[in-house]
Design an enzyme around this catalytic site. Structure first.
Site, short mmCIF file in Angstrom:
data_model
loop_
_atom_site.label_atom_id
_atom_site.label_comp_id
_atom_site.label_asym_id
_atom_site.label_seq_id
_atom_site.Cartn_x
_atom_site.Cartn_y
_atom_site.Cartn_z
N ASP A 162 -7.04 -2.47 3.57
CA ASP A 162 -6.37 -3.50 2.78
C ASP A 162 -6.65 -4.90 3.30
O ASP A 162 -5.97 -5.86 2.92
CB ASP A 162 -4.86 -3.27 2.79
N ASP A 177 0.87 -1.17 0.00
CA ASP A 177 0.00 0.00 0.00
C ASP A 177 0.91 1.23 0.00
O ASP A 177 2.11 1.12 0.31
CB ASP A 177 -0.88 -0.04 1.25
N ASP A 197 -2.02 -1.23 5.83
CA ASP A 197 -2.36 -0.68 7.14
C ASP A 197 -3.30 -1.56 7.93
O ASP A 197 -3.63 -1.25 9.06
CB ASP A 197 -2.96 0.72 6.99
#
Length: 1448
Positions: free
Chosen positions: A1153, A733, A1149
């Site tokens: 996600d 991410d 995180d």
């Protein structure tokens, strides 16, 4: 030992500590900036059990077709801004939403594609009791017959799709799959479907389908079968007849799990005979049936229809079998009180013209989910999406329930408690002791005791007892911790029978009205809808995000959305929905509007006593219950190493059986007593399959877990540690992972109306509206609008004098230097001087005529400018002296707020200045959408150029727009609709944020690249911003061309654009780059070879739906940047990478996600919690440095597991060889000799061997995970041959000595003294020690052996002790080990042979066996005609792509 009936399976607690909290769940973040275009707060669908319901359902993620809404329902921050809007819905209750695709393809086309794509998962299922093909066929047939169960968007589309399928063909498919209660497979036409013989050529598709299912072969029978079809006409008693279905499939959407079940009735006679069999065999039959539950089924009962069964056999797609009793309770209430009953015309139950009464409720609980028998369909169904249609009437719903209804719903839904079964110690002990491993140990101990190996048996007994005790303590501790986390009981005030009463929260049922403003209530006891009042709720328990979200009272529209939604909540109700277990930060009581005064008049009303909520879901049906289940029942790991290890154990067991037969014959020839033959032969089994062998699989893993914990990396799935050693690709991410979490305001650009261009960047608020504001002239209004927008267009809340909300909003508001007042609380930033202090008169909302924006009349939020700035603003507006004006006139009150919606990618507020008759609208949104809602003339000429300039450099940009609402009263403002507010706006300017890389990001990316680990960015941010960050951290080659896709104007395809060089083109079919011959400069071949693709979420969805499979695979191997990706698209990307054999790590995180984190082979969540249900690994260090740590430890753990497993295998082989040679003479090793080998050599060496630390440098080569590969087996067999060879040398040499003492055949273990025994015992001791050194692997995966000091110390100590016993043994030890005398020369001979043995083993392991394996591989390929081993798909694709590139 009685089989009184099937019992519930025990909970599969894993070894290792379970998480202490359930935070950081697989839920969406309410404020993560990584959100994409078109992702929504939550996909809206009607979903529940996809195979077992008459209600609207959704398809699973494997059937994803087109997604415009977020699977994980987070607060999608797909624009360059975000805010903590309460449309974030925990992903544990969410699923894909698939809308009509932009290309205009039909739903049937999409449905066909989804079915074809879903077949890829079938190979991962391992049904054993049920036929896997039948389960798949039942899935497909049920999908065609009942498309509304899988549909996604809304009921209208579901019904339309159902009607799109021909009714006749559907009836035919339905009728052709019927199993009668006698088990016959019938063709039964229900709705007068045409005879196959009568079909004409136009109906060939009917005939084909008829032929396909006309085979009576049992292997072709689908699992979902009906014995009475769907004849649901009422019987003579007025009740509908229930079809006699024998077995069925059920899809559990929350678990993404398919289960198959069949009904059975118990037979008293069979139960008696089975009990008799167990008693007569001394419990052996019980153990066999416990370990092989398939055999229990036919012995316990016989098949029965589901509507009349006593228990069910249930198997999930992982092959896990359960026996569950069916509970039956008197009910006598309408079917609509248990199941949602819709009248749509496309569902079987629609043929019922009434709501029948359910006389008896049949149900069972599986994984704490209740499946209830549907009286019309004759199948068990989930009812966790049940809604009461009366909730549509808010006034009626607020009256509460009567006690009769309460009792009815308590029967259906059970207690409102997430209460994990607390198994008694005795049951846990039985479950542990009756495990095959401990039964084998028990067998071994009994055998050793009978053979008078008392000391050795006692030691093993003590070790086993300690192991079992530790396991029981750990299991009870884990259960206690989980129970404490999950089970919360409090007192609530509930409205029943029109009276308020206080009850335990466990007695709440759906439909109860309870008070949520009670100060004693700190968290919500169930899932509920907020009916009155508003609040700020901390949902970190679900989402992992600590920023609270706002909740508002429900409206009739939101209640309608609630009724229409299934188990997946519609995003429209997320702002009204209260999730079980979430913490109450603040709940404000409402004020009813007693009147509606005319415009400009004050509102008078009396405050209502309490804030109310409507209970919607209780117990394990709540979102928190789903999260607890995800911890209790994790997805099983199918890592190859563990499968191979048990294959090898089975092979060794077969070898033991061969040895048992061989030596039994040998002992008979020697004339030994029968009892001794039995003991010696059975003892051989315990040698070949050592009891400690399975335990060695966890040594490396447990040590790796301990080391990771020291680095603040925690793991709730120990099996994933070894998987980390085989990673091929790491997906990151962006925001909060590669870059810093917070965004700093770089500056503001406003539109310069004079030049129709942007102004220069203004790095502080004092430059936006300076003291000499009169000099701004024409730009005064624009600049003031920018400042007002930054001060008011946000969703911040003031809690205990602290601003709470999205970090971006906080940074933006802090940039202005303004204050904020809410409910009497005032936030004031530190003033720079006394002149800037806030006026005391502005801190009281009561001094203004501003009203609130909520559904109830609540005190408004007021924005307070610094005093000096306020005077300047008022003076400039009125062309007056600043010293004579009232600074309160610059105060802003928020009249109405339209919160951020991910689909719209914007939010807006309606504000009013004190004593101003007009109101202003301020909109904050993604720059890409502002041209759609703003006047074209308001944009500066350099709009696109400026936007591209900043996004290309990695900055995040937010657009601001405004308009004036003249003579707008508070009541008129409350009636404004969003579409009217957010149109005809004037563009104001940009707010530019900078997002910096974390300090370690670049170095970690470089480290992973050096190890040939591919790195990919998967973000919801702008694609140009993502490219800039990727280049900055060197995730992509700095000079490599990057291609970005765009849809063609005809929307029939995509075309690619190189963002750096317009002369470089990309072929849309082959994804190969070409350079225009007219290009002034040509990039180097190396740079061209490094080209990459940057895919947006919209294009990713198009490629997944409409591109060829070849293009999809090429895209997957060349795209390193995925931008504007929604959570479900991230999830699907991970699964697509896995389909081409990538072993995937995803680091994010842990909230938005969560889908990708769970789907990945290794998911690493960056979170403050020690454990997160979002991912197997949780790092409390918010940097990606945890990724190489996990990989290093995973590789070291995998190599350690291999080494320890090989060592234990060689130990058993060496001891088998020693004992086998002695058996040939009719003797054996002594009791204390066995004890010394196992307790003082093998055990400590195996433990300390695993202490080696991982090698600091990641190697480009991955360790093997194939335990039964040719390379591993050749080395293992070679070491066995070497060991046996040198033992034979010792044995043959000792027999030629003049002092040789022959063994006495058949002697007991206290009289095994012989030269054979002594020489082989000492020689084998050296072999145990030296083979550990040979198998102790160092670089490139572990540190060199010399750095493992405990291991080297143990090797030195054991070598010294064995040498001492060989050369000068103490008399007591000499007698204890029953040794015989040997000459010094022969002792030195044994030492020399041991040294040569060590050298041969070392050379063989490092060189000889490796060359031999290569030679055999070459020979095998030659014999098989050049056939090579199966390689990973992505490696083949990369090689093919490289070859194609060279041909350009």
């Amino acid at each position: 030992m009685s089989f009184s009936g099937p019992d519930h399976d025990h909970l599969p607690f894993q070894s290792g500590p379970l998480p202490a909290v359930v935070d950081h769940s697989s839920d969406p973040l309410a404020n993560d900036p990584d959100y994409p275009d078109g992702s929504s707060a939550l996909s809206r669908s009607a979903s529940s059990s996809s195979f077992a319901s008459i209600r609207g359902r959704q398809r699973s993620r494997r059937d994803s077709v087109l997604t415009e809404r977020s699977y994980y329902g987070e607060m999608a921050q797909d624009g360059p801004f975000d805010g903590p809007a309460p449309d974030s819905v925990p992903s544990s209750i969410s699923a894909f939403a698939h809308l009509r695709d932009p290309a205009g393809h039909s739903h049937l086309h999409n449905l066909a594609r989804s079915r074809s794509r879903s077949t890829s998962v079938s190979s991962t299922r391992s049904f054993r009791f049920f036929d896997a093909a039948a389960v798949e066929r039942a899935n497909d047939i049920d999908r065609q017959m009942h498309p509304y169960r899988y549909d996604i968007d809304n009921d209208e589309e579901a019904y339309a799709r159902a009607h799109a399928l021909e009714r006749d063909s559907m009836d035919e498919i339905h009728s052709l799959h019927t199993v009668t209660s006698s088990g016959d497979f019938n063709q039964h036409i229900i709705h007068d479907s045409p005879d196959p013989a009568a079909l004409d050529d136009d109906d060939h598709h009917h005939r084909d389908r008829y032929k396909r299912y006309s085979n009576n072969d049992a292997t072709d029978r689908p699992l979902l079968d009906h014995a009475g079809s769907f004849d649901i006409s009422p019987t003579a008693t007025g009740e509908p007849s229930t079809p006699e279905i024998m077995q069925q499939t059920v899809y559990l959407p929350e678990e993404d799990l398919i289960i198959a079940l069949a009904g059975y009735k118990s037979s008293p006679l069979r139960l008696f005979l089975l009990t008799l069999l167990c008693v007569s065999t001394g419990g052996l039959a019980y153990l066999i049936l416990r370990w092989l539950p398939k055999w229990r089924v036919s012995l316990l009962g016989y098949k029965a229809p589901l509507s009349n069964c006593d228990w069910v056999v249930l198997e999930n797609q992982w092959g896990e079998l359960s026996f569950l009793n069916v509970e039956k309770k008197p009910y006598n209430y309408p079917m609509s009180s248990v199941f949602n009953v819709h009248k749509s015309g496309s569902k079987p139950s629609d043929e019922i013209g009434y709501d029948p009464t359910i006389k008896s409720l049949h149900y069972f609980n599986y994984r704490y989910m209740r499946l209830i028998l549907h009286p019309i369909e004759g199948k068990f169904e989930l009812n966790n999406d049940w809604k009461d249609p009366s909730w549509l009437n808010l006034s009626a719903a607020r009256k509460g329930l009567d006690m009769v209804t309460v009792g009815e719903r308590q029967t259906v839904f059970g207690s409102n408690s997430i209460d994990i079964e607390d198994k008694p110690v005795f049951k846990l002990l039985v479950d542990e002791v009756l495990h095959p491993f401990y039964i084998f140990q028990l067998f071994s101990m009994i055998l050793w005791s009978l053979d008078e190996y008392y000391y050795y048996a006692t030691c093993i007994l003590v070790i086993s007892a300690i192991s079992i005790t530790n396991t029981l303590i750990e299991t009870k501790s884990n259960m206690r911790r989980l129970r404490e986390i999950s089970r919360v009981v409090c007192s609530v005030r509930v409205l029943r029978e029109n009276y308020w009463s206080t009850i335990p929260s466990t007695e709440l049922v759906p439909g109860d009205i309870f008070e949520v403003s009670d100060p004693s209530l700190s968290e919500f006891p169930c899932d509920a809808m907020l009916l009155t009042g508003d609040g700020i709720i901390n949902e970190s328990m679900l989402t992992g995000e600590s920023i609270p979200v706002s909740k508002y009272s429900a409206t009739p529209e939101s209640m309608a959305h609630l009724i229409d939604s299934g188990i997946t909540l519609a995003p429209e109700i997320a702002r009204n929905f209260l999730f079980c277990g979430t913490k109450i930060v603040r709940l404000r009581k409402p004020q009813d509007r007693a009147s509606s005064p005319e415009d400009g008049e004050d509102l008078q009303g009396e405050p209502e006593a309490v804030a109310l909520a409507l209970a919607v879901r209780t117990g394990f049906n709540t979102t928190k219950g789903a999260l607890v289940r995800s911890m209790l029942f994790p997805k099983p790991s199918g890592f190859k190493f563990y499968r191979d290890s048990f294959i090898y154990i089975a092979f060794m067991s077969a070898m033991a059986a061969v040895g048992f037969i061989f030596y039994t014959i040998t002992f008979i020839r020697l004339g030994l007593p029968a009892s001794l033959i039995a003991f010696r032969s059975l003892d051989l089994i315990t040698i070949v399959v050592p009891p400690a062998l399975p335990a060695t699989l966890t040594i490396g893993t447990n040590i790796a877990l301990a080391r990771l914990k020291q680095k603040n990396i925690f793991c709730i799935s120990p099996n994933r540690v070894n998987v980390g050693g085989k990673l091929d690709i790491v997906c990151f991410d962006k925001t909060g992972t590669l870059t810093e979490d917070g965004l700093d305001v770089l500056g503001v650009l406003v539109c310069n109306r004079h030049e129709n261009l942007f102004s220069d960047v203004m790095p502080a608020a004092k430059y936006v509206v300076p003291a000499s504001a009169k000099d701004l002239k024409k730009d005064w209004t624009v600049r003031l609008s920018m400042l007002y927008a930054m001060a008011s267009c946000h969703s911040l809340k003031l809690i205990d004098d602290e601003l709470m909300g999205d970090p971006l909003d906080i940074k933006m508001f802090m940039f202005t230097g303004w204050g904020l007042s809410e409910d009497g609380e005032v936030y004031t930033p530190a003033p720079e001087s006394a002149e800037e202090r806030y006026s005391p008169t502005t801190t009281s909302p009561q001094n203004t005529t501003l009203r609130s924006s909520g559904a109830d009349s609540l005190a408004p939020m007021i924005m307070l400018p610094p005093r000096k700035l306020a005077r300047t603003i008022v003076a400039c507006d009125n062309d007056a002296d600043p010293s004579t004006v009232d600074p309160d006139e610059a105060n802003l009150g928020i009249i109405k707020m339209f919160e951020f919606v991910s689909q719209l990618r914007r939010m807006s507020v309606v504000v009013k200045r004190y004593r101003d008759s007009d109101m202003q609208v301020y909109v904050k949104g993604a720059p890409e959408i502002l041209p759609q809602i703003c006047n074209p003339d308001s944009f500066p000429e350099d709009y696109e150029q400026t936007l591209e300039s900043y996004t290309h450099r990695g900055y995040r940009v937010i657009g601001i727009a405004t308009k004036t609402l003249p003579n707008m009263s508070w009541y008129k403002a409350q009636k404004l609709k969003r579409e009217d507010v957010e149109k005809d706006l004037d563009f104001v300017g940009f707010i530019v944020f900078e997002n910096k890389l974390k300090p370690s990001t670049k170095s970690i990316i470089q480290e992973l690249s050096a190890a040939d680990l591919r790195t990919v960015m998967c973000t919801g941010d702008n694609v140009l911003t993502a490219i800039s960050v990727a280049r900055e951290c060197e995730l992509i080659h700095p000079g490599a061309p990057v291609f970005v896709p765009h849809f063609r104007s005809d929307e029939l395809g995509i075309e690619w654009e190189c963002i750096d060089n317009a002369y470089i083109k990309l072929d849309s079919a082959t994804l190969m780059p070409t350079v225009d011959p007219d290009a002034p400069t040509r990039p180097s071949a190396r740079e061209m070879r490094k080209y990459t693709l940057a895919i947006t979420g919209e294009v990713f969805r198009w490629i997944m739906n409409y591109a060829s499979s070849d293009m999809i695979r090429r895209m997957l191997i060349k795209a390193d940047i995925y931008a504007r990706m929604s959570p479900d698209e991230k999830h699907e990307l991970v699964e697509k990478l896995q389909e081409i054999d990538y072993s995937v790590c995803f680091c994010g995180d842990g909230a938005n996600d969560c889908g990708a984190l769970k789907a990945a082979d290794v998911g690493i969540s960056l979170s403050e919690a020690e454990a997160s249900v979002a991912a197997p690994f949780t790092s409390r260090v918010f940097e990606i440095s945890c990724v190489p740590d996990v990989i290093r430890e995973g590789r070291a753990s995998l190599v350690t597991s291999f080494s320890c497993f090989k060592y234990m295998s060689l130990y058993s082989a060496i001891q088998f060889s020693t004992v086998g040679i002695l058996y040939a003479s009719g003797t054996n090793l002594g009791d204390f000799q066995f004890l010394m080998i196992d307790m003082f050599l093998i055990l400590p060496i195996a433990v300390f061997m695993a202490w080696a630390k991982p090698y600091p440098v990641l190697s480009r080569k991955r360790p093997t995970a194939n335990l039964v590969s040719q390379k591993i087996l050749i080395k293992l067999v070679g070491q066995i041959v070497i060991s046996v060879f040198f033992q034979f040398i010792i044995w043959e040499a000792v027999k030629r000595q003049p002092w040789y003492t022959p063994p006495i055949p058949g002697s007991d273990d206290s009289h095994v003294q012989s030269s054979d025994n002594t020489s082989l015992f000492l020689a084998s001791c050296y072999q145990y020690i030296f083979v550990a050194m040979v198998l102790s692997v160092g670089p490139p995966y572990r540190e060199p052996m010399r750095k493992n000091r405990p291991f080297m110390a143990m090797i030195a100590a054991t070598t010294l002790i064995v040498t001492l016993i060989l050369m000068v043994p103490p008399r007591w030890l000499f007698n204890l080990l029953v040794l015989t005398q040997m000459t010094l020369g022969f002792k030195l001979f044994i030492l020399a042979v041991a040294a040569v043995n060590f050298g041969a083993a070392w050379v063989g392991e490092r060189y000889l066996f490796v060359s031999l394996a290569r030679t055999l591989t070459h020979i095998r390929r030659t014999v098989r005609g050049g056939r090579r081993k199966v390689r990973k798909q992505f490696k083949v694709l990369l090689e093919q792509h490289a070859q194609d590139f060279e041909l350009l």
